[in-house]
Design a protein around this motif. Structure first.
Motif, PDB file in Angstrom:
ATOM      1  N   CYS A 285      39.339  37.752  43.158  1.00 26.55           N
ATOM      2  CA  CYS A 285      40.088  36.761  42.396  1.00 26.55           C
ATOM      3  C   CYS A 285      41.411  36.391  43.039  1.00 26.55           C
TER       4      CYS A 285
ATOM      5  N   HIS B 171      43.139  36.666  34.428  1.00 30.29           N
ATOM      6  CA  HIS B 171      41.837  36.064  34.155  1.00 30.29           C
ATOM      7  C   HIS B 171      40.698  36.837  34.813  1.00 30.29           C
ATOM      8  N   SER B 172      41.048  37.918  35.480  1.00 33.38           N
ATOM      9  CA  SER B 172      39.999  38.735  36.088  1.00 33.38           C
ATOM     10  C   SER B 172      39.196  39.451  35.001  1.00 33.38           C
ATOM     11  N   PRO B 173      37.883  39.590  35.154  1.00 36.24           N
ATOM     12  CA  PRO B 173      37.072  40.313  34.155  1.00 36.24           C
ATOM     13  C   PRO B 173      37.459  41.781  34.036  1.00 36.24           C
ATOM     14  N   ASP B 174      38.198  42.293  35.032  1.00 34.91           N
ATOM     15  CA  ASP B 174      38.605  43.698  35.013  1.00 34.91           C
ATOM     16  C   ASP B 174      39.938  43.907  34.298  1.00 34.91           C
TER      17      ASP B 174
ATOM     18  N   GLN C 267      46.748  32.144  26.466  1.00 37.14           N
ATOM     19  CA  GLN C 267      45.506  32.859  26.263  1.00 37.14           C
ATOM     20  C   GLN C 267      45.406  33.213  24.781  1.00 37.14           C
TER      21      GLN C 267
END
Length: 638
Positions: free
Chosen positions: A336, A375-378, A493
């Motif tokens: 990312c 915004h990373s899924p992690d 967000q």
């Protein structure tokens, strides 16, 4: 302060226990040599030399007695040795001395300061030919002669022997000063005052200890190879950032104080918050990339832009291989955080890949990576995400502003309904952690101290981190800004709030270790790292004391059609001088009464923190600077 003579007498220098080779020059009656050998280890080799010939000492019973003692101890004695031409007097296989002594040099009779400066300058130039690489030169001078702040009283510069400036002509820097102690060499009688059998006035005398500095090299920008996606590119580092790319101070193998302070800060915060350490991406960002997230007072920081050229010879290199001229920036980033859609200058066929140039910027802050991180899924709300790495900003030449430094970015996300409690917890623990780091070098019972304050900004949401360190020195009497805390909703967000904390690690290191000059953090001199115990925060003792400064003025006509860019003026000065310009002062503005043309005048001060800078080199840099501002800024030097 441990006296140099006691170190010699014990045969135990500060950093090594190996046998020493000592050279004594300018011996008059050889009483210093005769006294010195009594306390030396038998393995220490001594060569004692005097300017006079043997026959001139026949009528001096003290000198004859001392010479007899030296012969009995097997000390090599040489007569008629000119200390300004040591390479002529000493054979090539009898050099590489670990220490050279010159006590109370003097040209004789009523020689003025200019003659004695010349003697010192030639002596130091001669020492460079016979001294071992890690050797020392010890020069004892009478009270006030040296012209340094260590002299009490300190003479005016023009009326002193300017010992540090004279040493620089031989490539030496002043690394220590201690009182000259006759008690350390009982029996020493310093004679020769004005070429007579009279002693020098040695009350308040000092011994100056010099070491060799790294040379000023004709630096050329290094070339780096980097892989973006599946293609290799190369670029030259900006001249204003010579030696500051790819230094890897934060890597696990590093023992640099910047890594030490960063690890201690993160470990302290980790006691309260679950941590997620992130790999730092390449320091490259495209035009039109994510907005630099900074307080409202600093919307966008001036950026160093570089041109990447496609490396068509990359097939000849294996991944990770470095040529003699090129150095690879390693790519170890999460998906990312790779730069997206680099801009290819003036190329309509970028999508077809026919363009071989990309223009990218060196990131001015780690805040450019915020969008990719959150915004990373992690990304884990409630965990403290930590990103650390180097950043680069064009800036004016000031004591506490730097074009390259290391930043730690703390990112905390949490639910809207937990905003107040999470924010208060983070700020409280951060303040305690910073305070603990900045007070570790205070001596017990000291009344001096450090205070950390979070100053609320006009928007009522963001903070600036101010530090006032009373034990750092007079230059830090006012608050230093070492970072910022962003709490405003700059990232949208649903149902989540974020806090971003940006900390300048280099400033934090300077305050914690008592380092007054940020430039020494980037030195290539190995002595810097040897001053630090691994994992400890201790007060830093510089190996380059009282470096001389040289002042030059420059006046020039500006182009009426273009606004004068003072920031670029500072950037050119930084590049041409190899970061030796420590001050740029605006002096005057003049407008010609007839042509109405405008002239500006600035004063530049040159001074180093770790190398021997000579007045000749400073003058040459100033001459080159005049040419560069004419070429790059389109001004006309007067």
């Amino acid at each position: 302060m441990k006296c140099a003579h006691r170190r010699a007498l014990a045969g135990k220098p500060e950093e090594t226990m190996h046998p020493r080779r000592l050279l004594l020059v300018g011996e008059g009656n050889f009483s210093f040599a005769a006294s010195l050998i009594d306390g030396l280890d038998p393995s220490v080799s001594v060569t004692a030399t005097g300017f006079q010939h043997r026959a001139a000492l026949e009528g001096d019973p003290v000198a004859l007695e001392n010479l007899q003692r030296l012969r009995e101890r097997g000390v090599e004695v040489r007569f008629g040795v000119d200390c300004t031409q040591l390479s002529h007097a000493l054979p090539a296989d009898d050099r590489d001395f670990d220490r050279i002594y010159f006590n109370f040099p003097h040209c004789g009779r009523k020689a003025g300061v200019a003659k004695n400066r010349e003697l010192l300058a030639k002596f130091f130039q001669s020492c460079a030919d016979v001294l071992a690489k890690a050797g020392e030169v010890h020069v004892a001078l009478c009270r006030g002669q040296g012209g340094t702040p260590a002299d009490k009283p300190q003479r005016e510069w023009h009326n002193s022997w300017q010992v540090v400036a004279m040493a620089a002509l031989g490539g030496f820097i002043l690394s220590d000063v201690c009182p000259f102690s006759c008690e350390a060499v009982p029996g020493y009688k310093c004679t020769g005052y004005r070429s007579q059998d009279r002693p020098f006035h040695i009350e308040g005398a000092l011994t100056y200890i010099f070491t060799q500095s790294l040379p000023f090299e004709s630096c050329q920008p290094r070339t780096f190879r980097v892989r973006l996606e599946d293609r290799w590119f190369y670029f030259a580092e900006p001249e204003a950032l010579l030696g500051k790319l790819n230094r890897r101070f934060l890597e696990a193998s590093s023992c640099h104080p910047i890594r030490t302070i960063n690890e201690k800060l993160i470990a302290e915060l980790g006691k309260t918050f679950p941590l997620k350490r992130l790999k730092c991406p390449l320091p490259l960002m495209p035009r039109g990339g994510p907005t630099v997230l900074l307080p409202e007072t600093c919307d966008l920081l001036p950026t160093f832009w570089i041109r990447l050229h496609e490396d068509n010879s990359c097939s000849e290199f294996q991944n990770g291989e470095i040529t003699q001229e090129m150095e690879e920036i390693p790519v170890s980033v999460s998906e990312c955080t790779l730069p997206e859609s680099p801009v290819r200058d003036g190329c309509k066929g970028a999508q077809e890949g026919i363009c071989d140039q990309i223009k990218l910027g060196l990131r001015p802050s780690l805040l450019v990576h915020v969008e990719a991180v959150i915004h990373s899924p992690d990304f884990l709300p409630g965990s403290l995400h930590v990103l650390s790495g180097p950043v680069f900003q064009k800036c004016h030449i000031l004591p506490f502003t730097m074009p390259a430094f290391h930043e730690t970015l703390l990112i905390l996300g949490f639910d809207n309904n937990m905003k107040e409690s999470c924010l208060l917890s983070l700020l409280g623990h951060l303040k305690d952690a910073l305070g603990d780091l900045l007070t570790q070098t205070l001596q017990e019972g000291s009344s001096l101290g450090t205070s950390v304050e979070f100053v609320l900004q006009p928007n009522g949401k963001d903070y600036i981190i101010h530090v006032k360190s009373l034990n750092f020195g007079p230059d830090c009497a006012e608050n230093l800004i070492i970072g910022s805390i962003l709490t405003s909703k700059i990232v949208k967000q649903k149902h989540q709030c974020f806090v971003f904390v940006s900390i300048n690690l280099d400033l934090l290191v300077m305050l914690a270790y008592g380092i007054s000059d940020w430039r020494i953090l980037w030195t290539f001199d190995n002595r810097f790292l040897k001053r630090f115990a691994p994992g400890k925060i201790e007060h830093f003792k510089s190996y380059s004391l009282y470096p001389p400064c040289y002042v030059h003025d420059v006046s020039f006509w500006v182009d009426e059609k273009k606004a004068f860019d003072e920031l670029e003026f500072h950037t050119v000065a930084r590049a041409v001088s190899q970061d030796t310009v420590v001050s740029v002062q605006y002096r005057d503005r003049f407008q010609h009464p007839e042509t109405r043309q405008v002239s500006l005048c600035y004063r530049l001060t040159y001074q180093t923190c770790d190398k021997a800078l000579t007045p000749q080199l400073a003058a040459a840099m100033q001459s080159q600077f005049r040419k560069e501002i004419q070429r790059q800024l389109h001004v006309s030097p007067r």
